[in-house]
Design an enzyme around this catalytic site. Structure first.
Site, PDB file in Angstrom:
ATOM      1  N   CYS A  12       0.871  -1.189   0.000  1.00  0.00           N
ATOM      2  CA  CYS A  12       0.000   0.000   0.000  1.00  0.00           C
ATOM      3  C   CYS A  12       0.903   1.233   0.000  1.00  0.00           C
ATOM      4  O   CYS A  12       2.074   1.132  -0.390  1.00  0.00           O
ATOM      5  CB  CYS A  12      -0.972  -0.028   1.188  1.00  0.00           C
ATOM      6  N   ASN A  15       2.319   1.469   4.369  1.00  0.00           N
ATOM      7  CA  ASN A  15       2.653   0.192   5.022  1.00  0.00           C
ATOM      8  C   ASN A  15       2.363   0.232   6.531  1.00  0.00           C
ATOM      9  O   ASN A  15       3.057  -0.401   7.327  1.00  0.00           O
ATOM     10  CB  ASN A  15       4.119  -0.219   4.756  1.00  0.00           C
ATOM     11  N   CYS A  17      -1.332   0.691   7.398  1.00  0.00           N
ATOM     12  CA  CYS A  17      -2.773   0.404   7.540  1.00  0.00           C
ATOM     13  C   CYS A  17      -3.169  -0.828   6.721  1.00  0.00           C
ATOM     14  O   CYS A  17      -3.376  -1.916   7.270  1.00  0.00           O
ATOM     15  CB  CYS A  17      -3.623   1.604   7.120  1.00  0.00           C
ATOM     16  N   ARG A  18      -3.272  -0.679   5.399  1.00  0.00           N
ATOM     17  CA  ARG A  18      -3.859  -1.749   4.585  1.00  0.00           C
ATOM     18  C   ARG A  18      -2.933  -2.938   4.365  1.00  0.00           C
ATOM     19  O   ARG A  18      -3.349  -4.094   4.528  1.00  0.00           O
ATOM     20  CB  ARG A  18      -4.312  -1.183   3.229  1.00  0.00           C
ATOM     21  N   SER A  19      -1.684  -2.687   3.945  1.00  0.00           N
ATOM     22  CA  SER A  19      -0.846  -3.857   3.605  1.00  0.00           C
ATOM     23  C   SER A  19      -0.417  -4.673   4.827  1.00  0.00           C
ATOM     24  O   SER A  19      -0.382  -5.911   4.731  1.00  0.00           O
ATOM     25  CB  SER A  19       0.338  -3.463   2.720  1.00  0.00           C
ATOM     26  N   ASP A 133      -8.270   3.765   1.168  1.00  0.00           N
ATOM     27  CA  ASP A 133      -7.266   4.234   2.130  1.00  0.00           C
ATOM     28  C   ASP A 133      -7.979   4.755   3.383  1.00  0.00           C
ATOM     29  O   ASP A 133      -8.716   5.730   3.316  1.00  0.00           O
ATOM     30  CB  ASP A 133      -6.451   5.359   1.462  1.00  0.00           C
TER      31      ASP A 133
END
Ligand code: 4NP
Length: 167
Positions: A12, A15, A17-19, A133
């Site tokens: 993401c 690095n 939150c999402r990934s 996001d």
């Protein structure tokens, strides 16, 4: 290192939150299927702001509610070497994907694609083609990230188990 492992990298922007959520969820699911020894799973960001940081506390708390611990992960930036190292690189959104394709070396082995539309879902998951996001949003948006990531991980894992005959 076992050369036969399938190497998966989640990417993401930050690095945090999402990934890392995708890394933690995917690892949790391969453990549940008892095929953890067949995978190397990592995550990285296209940006540099958060290098060395732990995942965002909101991501950690959304994951913890589902018994997934993200607290040991540390942010890093994606590098051109990752394209030689990993078999699959999953981008959380289309900007991450285009940023990845910009730095992808010519001889790269990695397949690089959008996480929510692979292997063959043009419309993505729950109508989302990208993981939104959540950084400037509320805790609720982190729950949505968890929902989308869990669903995508299950189906990607089903696909990989079938293609590589992992069971
Ligand atoms: P991520 O979220 O890409 O899912 O880790 C973000 C984290 C930090 C920032 C943006 C998105 N930031 O602008 O610092």
């Amino acid at each position: 290192m076992n050369k036969d492992k399938l190497k998966i990298l989640m990417v993401c922007l930050g690095n945090i939150c999402r990934s890392p959520t995708a890394e933690g969820v995917f690892r949790h699911q391969v453990r549940q299927r008892q095929i953890e020894h067949l995978f190397d799973i990592d995550s990285a960001g296209t940006g540099t702001w958060h290098i060395g940081e732990s995942p965002d506390h909101r991501a950690c708390s959304a994951a913890a509610k589902r018994n997934i611990d993200l607290s040991n992960l540390k942010a890093r930036t994606v590098s051109p070497d990752d394209f030689h190292e990993y078999d699959y690189i999953f981008a959380m959104d289309s900007k991450n994907l285009s940023d990845l394709l910009t730095i992808q070396p010519e001889s790269a082995k990695a397949q690089v694609m959008l996480f929510l539309t692979w292997p063959d879902l043009d419309n993505g998951r729950q109508g989302y083609r990208e993981v939104p996001d959540p950084y400037y949003s509320s805790q609720e948006d982190f729950e949505l990230v968890l929902d989308l990531v869990e669903q995508a991980s299950q189906e990607i894992l089903d696909h990989l188990v079938s293609v590589y005959q992992l069971n």
